[in-house]
Design a protein around this motif. Structure first.
Motif, PDB file in Angstrom:
ATOM      1  N   MET A   2       1.173  -2.667   3.689  1.00 48.58           N
ATOM      2  CA  MET A   2       1.578  -3.978   3.100  1.00 48.58           C
ATOM      3  C   MET A   2       1.852  -5.006   3.935  1.00 48.58           C
ATOM      4  N   ARG A   3       1.593  -6.370   3.690  1.00 50.00           N
ATOM      5  CA  ARG A   3       2.039  -7.564   4.287  1.00 50.00           C
ATOM      6  C   ARG A   3       3.108  -8.041   3.530  1.00 50.00           C
ATOM      7  N   ALA A   4       4.247  -8.537   4.047  1.00 53.53           N
ATOM      8  CA  ALA A   4       5.459  -9.201   3.129  1.00 53.53           C
ATOM      9  C   ALA A   4       5.802 -10.634   3.596  1.00 53.53           C
ATOM     10  N   ARG A  28       1.337 -13.091  -9.123  1.00 50.88           N
ATOM     11  CA  ARG A  28      -0.099 -13.787  -9.288  1.00 50.88           C
ATOM     12  C   ARG A  28      -0.953 -13.377  -7.962  1.00 50.88           C
ATOM     13  N   GLY A  29      -2.136 -13.409  -8.115  1.00 48.35           N
ATOM     14  CA  GLY A  29      -3.214 -12.958  -7.075  1.00 48.35           C
ATOM     15  C   GLY A  29      -4.609 -13.324  -7.190  1.00 48.35           C
ATOM     16  N   GLY A  30      -5.477 -13.264  -6.483  1.00 48.04           N
ATOM     17  CA  GLY A  30      -6.892 -13.732  -6.429  1.00 48.04           C
ATOM     18  C   GLY A  30      -7.434 -12.770  -7.518  1.00 48.04           C
ATOM     19  N   ALA A  31      -8.569 -13.509  -8.008  1.00 48.00           N
ATOM     20  CA  ALA A  31      -9.449 -12.774  -8.982  1.00 48.00           C
ATOM     21  C   ALA A  31     -10.835 -12.897  -8.714  1.00 48.00           C
ATOM     22  N   PRO A  32     -11.456 -11.989  -7.546  1.00 52.21           N
ATOM     23  CA  PRO A  32     -12.515 -12.393  -7.158  1.00 52.21           C
ATOM     24  C   PRO A  32     -13.674 -11.762  -8.094  1.00 52.21           C
ATOM     25  N   LEU A  40      10.667 -12.773  -0.844  1.00 49.11           N
ATOM     26  CA  LEU A  40       9.463 -12.489  -1.921  1.00 49.11           C
ATOM     27  C   LEU A  40       8.253 -11.520  -1.087  1.00 49.11           C
ATOM     28  N   VAL A  41       7.616 -10.743  -2.029  1.00 46.13           N
ATOM     29  CA  VAL A  41       6.799  -9.793  -1.431  1.00 46.13           C
ATOM     30  C   VAL A  41       5.443 -10.089  -1.872  1.00 46.13           C
ATOM     31  N   CYS A  42       4.385  -9.859  -0.918  1.00 46.46           N
ATOM     32  CA  CYS A  42       3.059  -9.769  -1.178  1.00 46.46           C
ATOM     33  C   CYS A  42       2.640  -8.369  -0.840  1.00 46.46           C
ATOM     34  N   GLY A  43       1.503  -7.965  -1.616  1.00 47.44           N
ATOM     35  CA  GLY A  43       0.831  -6.749  -1.564  1.00 47.44           C
ATOM     36  C   GLY A  43      -0.405  -6.658  -0.730  1.00 47.44           C
ATOM     37  N   ARG A  99     -10.538   1.708 -10.592  1.00 43.05           N
ATOM     38  CA  ARG A  99      -9.173   1.264 -10.591  1.00 43.05           C
ATOM     39  C   ARG A  99      -8.819   0.634  -9.317  1.00 43.05           C
ATOM     40  N   SER A 100      -7.922  -0.409  -9.283  1.00 39.82           N
ATOM     41  CA  SER A 100      -7.399  -1.076  -8.166  1.00 39.82           C
ATOM     42  C   SER A 100      -5.881  -0.951  -7.967  1.00 39.82           C
ATOM     43  N   SER A 101      -5.358  -0.709  -6.961  1.00 38.51           N
ATOM     44  CA  SER A 101      -4.058  -0.647  -6.968  1.00 38.51           C
ATOM     45  C   SER A 101      -3.111  -2.066  -6.636  1.00 38.51           C
ATOM     46  N   ILE A 102      -2.196  -2.149  -7.655  1.00 38.89           N
ATOM     47  CA  ILE A 102      -1.341  -3.640  -7.493  1.00 38.89           C
ATOM     48  C   ILE A 102      -0.064  -3.426  -6.847  1.00 38.89           C
ATOM     49  N   ASP A 103       0.133  -2.342  -6.270  1.00 39.80           N
ATOM     50  CA  ASP A 103       1.256  -1.743  -5.545  1.00 39.80           C
ATOM     51  C   ASP A 103       1.646  -2.505  -4.471  1.00 39.80           C
ATOM     52  N   MET A 104       2.925  -3.211  -4.621  1.00 39.55           N
ATOM     53  CA  MET A 104       3.281  -3.984  -3.583  1.00 39.55           C
ATOM     54  C   MET A 104       4.401  -3.455  -2.711  1.00 39.55           C
TER      55      MET A 104
END
Length: 398
Positions: A1-3, A394-398, A64-67, A360-365
């Protein structure tokens, strides 16, 4: 994880296709925020205050955290008790103009940098829809709010007290709103008109659409409670198209989806009507024992015009005492096209239908932040928003 620092619901897709109780504490008003004091909403120039000190933001110093999945946490205002707000829906006009509503009766706005409180009331809100020039919000007790010229909020009379769970429009003068019964309301730019359907036992659950590809209304015709000890209630799902103030047939075969109660919908950009509509919903089952337990068997179904293509159950069903499941589960979904239909699946996962199967894709942060109970999902080709109890990411929507 990157924070950047330290720190729901198998769903149903058919293509071709808050519980009532004591009001939660509201958010302490500020001089710039309209506040519902039980009468008409105040406008921006004259908000009321209740004498309480301003809320203490317990997360003010929390990083704030980014996953690794690309989703990032955003900072939300807190309640007057310093507690997180419970977001129930989200609507994105563009990446710098995003709206959300909360169980606590608050309307939030994201300007590209931060969330702010645009309106605060005393009744739970469940639906939000907006353009660049107007915003609509609604929820418990037939409460319908509009923000128009001058950025002031006003209450729109609906003449009912049923819960409003969905709003969709194509323009400021073409807005559809569900009612707490078997009808919908339509705003034509001047007034609100009720559209009813001559179908016994019909309950409308949602309105949805996509600019250039149609507006739709969905619900179900209630079936009788079965006599068997354990059986699915034979509800019949129902979908129609909406054009202006007119209702049009949407010829779909729901025979293999009988029993499903649709609660949310989305529209793809497919020119093929058999790949046009996506719905999420549940099966209502009964266990007749000493008590009568209603079970919401949450699931999604991928279907073509003439039959089911794919069906997946969410897992453990939700059990509710009583004869009816009320209110229905919130099962959000979003779609860009027939090969990209997304909906939250379990905790911290997004399930994507690609036209053939799902992944399935994880959004675990990370350990410090796991988005749970996702009640809203919305975005475009570049940005995706997920909201729920105490979070907006919020995140990207490729």
């Amino acid at each position: 994880m990157r924070a950047i620092g330290y720190a729901a619901v198998g769903l149903m897709c058919i293509a071709a296709c808050a519980t009532t109780g004591d009001d939660p504490p509201d958010v302490s008003p500020s001089p710039d925020v309209p506040h519902d004091d039980g009468g008409s909403p105040a406008d921006d120039a004259g908000a009321a205050t209740d004498g309480r000190p301003p809320p203490v933001d317990l997360d003010a110093e929390k990083a704030l955290v980014c996953g690794d999945s690309g989703y990032c946490e955003t900072r939300l205002p807190t309640s007057s008790w310093g507690e997180p707000l419970s977001l129930r829906a989200v609507w994105m006009v563009d990446p710098n103009d995003v709206w959300s509503v909360t169980e606590e009766g608050v309307v939030l706005h994201w300007d590209g940098n931060q969330w702010s409180i645009s309106y605060q009331g005393n009744h739970p809100l469940y639906a939000i829809w907006a353009t660049r020039t107007s915003v609509w919000a609604a929820g418990q007790g037939g409460n319908l709010l509009r923000r128009g010229e001058g950025n002031s909020w006003s209450r729109v009379e609906t003449n009912h007290i049923g819960t409003i769970r969905a709003i969709y429009g194509t323009a400021d003068d073409d807005v559809w709103i569900t009612r707490g019964d078997g009808g919908v309301d339509h705003f034509d730019g001047t007034s609100l008109q009720t559209q009813t359907f001559d179908i016994p036992n019909l309950e409308i659950t949602t309105v949805f659409g996509r600019e250039g590809f149609g507006t739709y209304v969905a619900g179900y015709v209630k079936g009788p409670v079965p006599d068997d000890r354990y059986a699915t209630v034979p509800h019949v799902p129902w979908v129609r198209g909406l054009t202006g103030a007119d209702v049009t047939e949407f010829d779909l075969s729901f025979s293999q989806a009988q029993g499903v109660v649709p609660v949310a919908g989305a529209v793809t950009n497919s020119p093929d009507a058999t790949q046009r509509v996506a719905l999420s919903g549940y099966l209502e089952r009964f266990v007749k024992d000493d008590g009568k337990f209603a079970i919401a068997d949450l699931r999604y179904i991928i279907a073509g015009k003439d039959g089911v293509v794919r069906a997946t159950s969410y897992g453990n069903p939700t059990t509710v005492l009583g004869q009816r499941i009320e209110p229905p589960p919130i099962l959000p979904l979003w779609t860009r096209d027939w090969t990209d239909v997304r909906f939250p699946f379990h905790f911290a996962q997004i399930l994507t239908w690609n036209g053939v199967d799902e992944k399935r894709s994880s959004i675990d942060m990370g350990y410090d932040f796991v988005p749970r109970k996702i009640f809203g999902i919305q975005g475009d080709a570049t940005v995706m928003w997920l909201v729920g109890d105490g979070f907006a990411v919020r995140g990207g929507a490729p």
